[in-house]
Scaffold this motif. Structure first.
Motif, mmCIF file in Angstrom:
data_model
loop_
_atom_site.group_PDB
_atom_site.id
_atom_site.type_symbol
_atom_site.label_atom_id
_atom_site.label_comp_id
_atom_site.label_asym_id
_atom_site.label_seq_id
_atom_site.Cartn_x
_atom_site.Cartn_y
_atom_site.Cartn_z
ATOM 1 N N THR A 8 -53.808 -13.179 -26.652
ATOM 2 C CA THR A 8 -54.669 -13.489 -25.517
ATOM 3 C C THR A 8 -55.737 -14.460 -26.001
ATOM 4 O O THR A 8 -56.459 -14.165 -26.964
ATOM 5 C CB THR A 8 -55.314 -12.215 -24.947
ATOM 6 O OG1 THR A 8 -54.261 -11.331 -24.544
ATOM 7 C CG2 THR A 8 -56.191 -12.536 -23.743
ATOM 8 N N ASP A 9 -55.807 -15.631 -25.344
ATOM 9 C CA ASP A 9 -56.747 -16.652 -25.801
ATOM 10 C C ASP A 9 -58.167 -16.348 -25.304
ATOM 11 O O ASP A 9 -58.406 -15.339 -24.639
ATOM 12 C CB ASP A 9 -56.269 -18.058 -25.421
ATOM 13 C CG ASP A 9 -56.277 -18.312 -23.916
ATOM 14 O OD1 ASP A 9 -56.994 -17.618 -23.157
ATOM 15 O OD2 ASP A 9 -55.550 -19.222 -23.484
ATOM 16 N N ARG A 10 -59.102 -17.216 -25.625
ATOM 17 C CA ARG A 10 -60.513 -16.965 -25.295
ATOM 18 C C ARG A 10 -60.805 -17.107 -23.817
ATOM 19 O O ARG A 10 -61.890 -16.752 -23.363
ATOM 20 C CB ARG A 10 -61.413 -17.898 -26.122
ATOM 21 C CG ARG A 10 -61.393 -17.529 -27.599
ATOM 22 C CD ARG A 10 -62.208 -18.465 -28.438
ATOM 23 N NE ARG A 10 -62.223 -18.020 -29.842
ATOM 24 C CZ ARG A 10 -62.164 -18.849 -30.863
ATOM 25 N NH1 ARG A 10 -62.078 -20.139 -30.674
ATOM 26 N NH2 ARG A 10 -62.190 -18.375 -32.079
ATOM 27 N N GLY A 12 -58.795 -15.572 -21.719
ATOM 28 C CA GLY A 12 -58.184 -14.377 -21.159
ATOM 29 C C GLY A 12 -56.730 -14.551 -20.755
ATOM 30 O O GLY A 12 -56.156 -13.675 -20.114
ATOM 31 N N MET A 14 -52.814 -14.626 -21.558
ATOM 32 C CA MET A 14 -51.926 -14.083 -22.584
ATOM 33 C C MET A 14 -50.743 -15.011 -22.808
ATOM 34 O O MET A 14 -50.125 -15.492 -21.870
ATOM 35 C CB MET A 14 -51.419 -12.709 -22.196
ATOM 36 C CG MET A 14 -50.699 -12.074 -23.369
ATOM 37 S SD MET A 14 -49.262 -11.207 -22.905
ATOM 38 C CE MET A 14 -50.001 -9.647 -22.538
ATOM 39 N N CYS A 56 -59.997 -11.734 -34.571
ATOM 40 C CA CYS A 56 -59.222 -11.306 -33.409
ATOM 41 C C CYS A 56 -59.293 -9.790 -33.301
ATOM 42 O O CYS A 56 -59.668 -9.097 -34.247
ATOM 43 C CB CYS A 56 -57.776 -11.783 -33.502
ATOM 44 S SG CYS A 56 -56.904 -11.214 -34.972
ATOM 45 N N TYR A 57 -58.979 -9.310 -32.109
ATOM 46 C CA TYR A 57 -58.943 -7.875 -31.852
ATOM 47 C C TYR A 57 -57.485 -7.444 -31.802
ATOM 48 O O TYR A 57 -56.684 -8.031 -31.077
ATOM 49 C CB TYR A 57 -59.623 -7.538 -30.528
ATOM 50 C CG TYR A 57 -61.025 -8.092 -30.407
ATOM 51 C CD1 TYR A 57 -61.993 -7.814 -31.375
ATOM 52 C CD2 TYR A 57 -61.385 -8.894 -29.337
ATOM 53 C CE1 TYR A 57 -63.275 -8.329 -31.270
ATOM 54 C CE2 TYR A 57 -62.666 -9.404 -29.216
ATOM 55 C CZ TYR A 57 -63.619 -9.116 -30.185
ATOM 56 O OH TYR A 57 -64.886 -9.624 -30.081
ATOM 57 N N LYS A 59 -54.754 -5.209 -30.522
ATOM 58 C CA LYS A 59 -54.618 -4.374 -29.337
ATOM 59 C C LYS A 59 -53.467 -3.385 -29.433
ATOM 60 O O LYS A 59 -53.374 -2.466 -28.623
ATOM 61 C CB LYS A 59 -54.385 -5.266 -28.097
ATOM 62 C CG LYS A 59 -55.514 -6.239 -27.819
ATOM 63 C CD LYS A 59 -56.764 -5.493 -27.419
ATOM 64 C CE LYS A 59 -57.744 -6.400 -26.697
ATOM 65 N NZ LYS A 59 -58.933 -5.673 -26.276
ATOM 66 N N GLU A 101 -49.908 -7.268 -30.604
ATOM 67 C CA GLU A 101 -50.754 -7.827 -29.541
ATOM 68 C C GLU A 101 -52.157 -8.009 -30.087
ATOM 69 O O GLU A 101 -52.766 -7.069 -30.588
ATOM 70 C CB GLU A 101 -50.794 -6.882 -28.334
ATOM 71 C CG GLU A 101 -49.449 -6.727 -27.657
ATOM 72 C CD GLU A 101 -49.526 -5.848 -26.409
ATOM 73 O OE1 GLU A 101 -50.557 -5.913 -25.710
ATOM 74 O OE2 GLU A 101 -48.574 -5.111 -26.164
ATOM 75 N N GLU A 103 -56.048 -10.285 -29.411
ATOM 76 C CA GLU A 103 -56.900 -11.090 -28.526
ATOM 77 C C GLU A 103 -57.889 -11.838 -29.395
ATOM 78 O O GLU A 103 -58.480 -11.251 -30.308
ATOM 79 C CB GLU A 103 -57.649 -10.157 -27.558
ATOM 80 C CG GLU A 103 -58.583 -10.890 -26.624
ATOM 81 C CD GLU A 103 -59.319 -9.941 -25.673
ATOM 82 O OE1 GLU A 103 -60.313 -10.383 -25.088
ATOM 83 O OE2 GLU A 103 -58.901 -8.772 -25.550
#
Length: 108
Positions: A8-10, A12, A14, A56-57, A59, A101, A103
């Motif tokens: 998922t880019d900045r 939002g 995907m 990055c997060y 997920k 996944e 973000e």
């Protein structure tokens, strides 16, 4: 062999991308190769865990390599850090990451 990774880019959005597991690439390089972040906003230090531009997060529930001291120290100074924050440059693309996944964290 390629694996599927959802990024998922900045903004939002995907993106489902194919990632080669045989090129010794990391997540930061993958994001750059698909141009999912503007040039100059990710991987500024060249993947040395010296900046947090590739934060990055994570997920999904994948088992990732342990955080190194360098990565931990960098995340301690970064903005927008969450419990699931990692530096993309420190995560090599391996077959085990199929379905990962992530973000992208906001620009600091």
């Amino acid at each position: 062999m390629d694996i599927n990774i959802k990024i998922t880019d900045r903004e939002g959005v995907m993106h489902e991308v194919l990632a080669p597991t045989d090129m010794a690439m990391n997540l930061m390089e993958l994001v750059r190769s698909y141009e999912l972040a503007p040039e100059g906003t990710i991987g500024i230090c060249g993947g040395m865990a010296m900046c947090a531009s590739c934060q990055c997060y994570v997920k999904s529930e994948h088992k990732l390599p342990e955080i190194t001291d360098d990565e931990d120290a960098m995340l301690a100074e970064a903005f927008h850090v969450e419990n699931n924050s990692r530096l993309g440059c420190q995560i090599q693309i391996t077959p085990e990451l199929e379905g990962l996944e992530i973000e992208l964290a906001p620009e600091s």
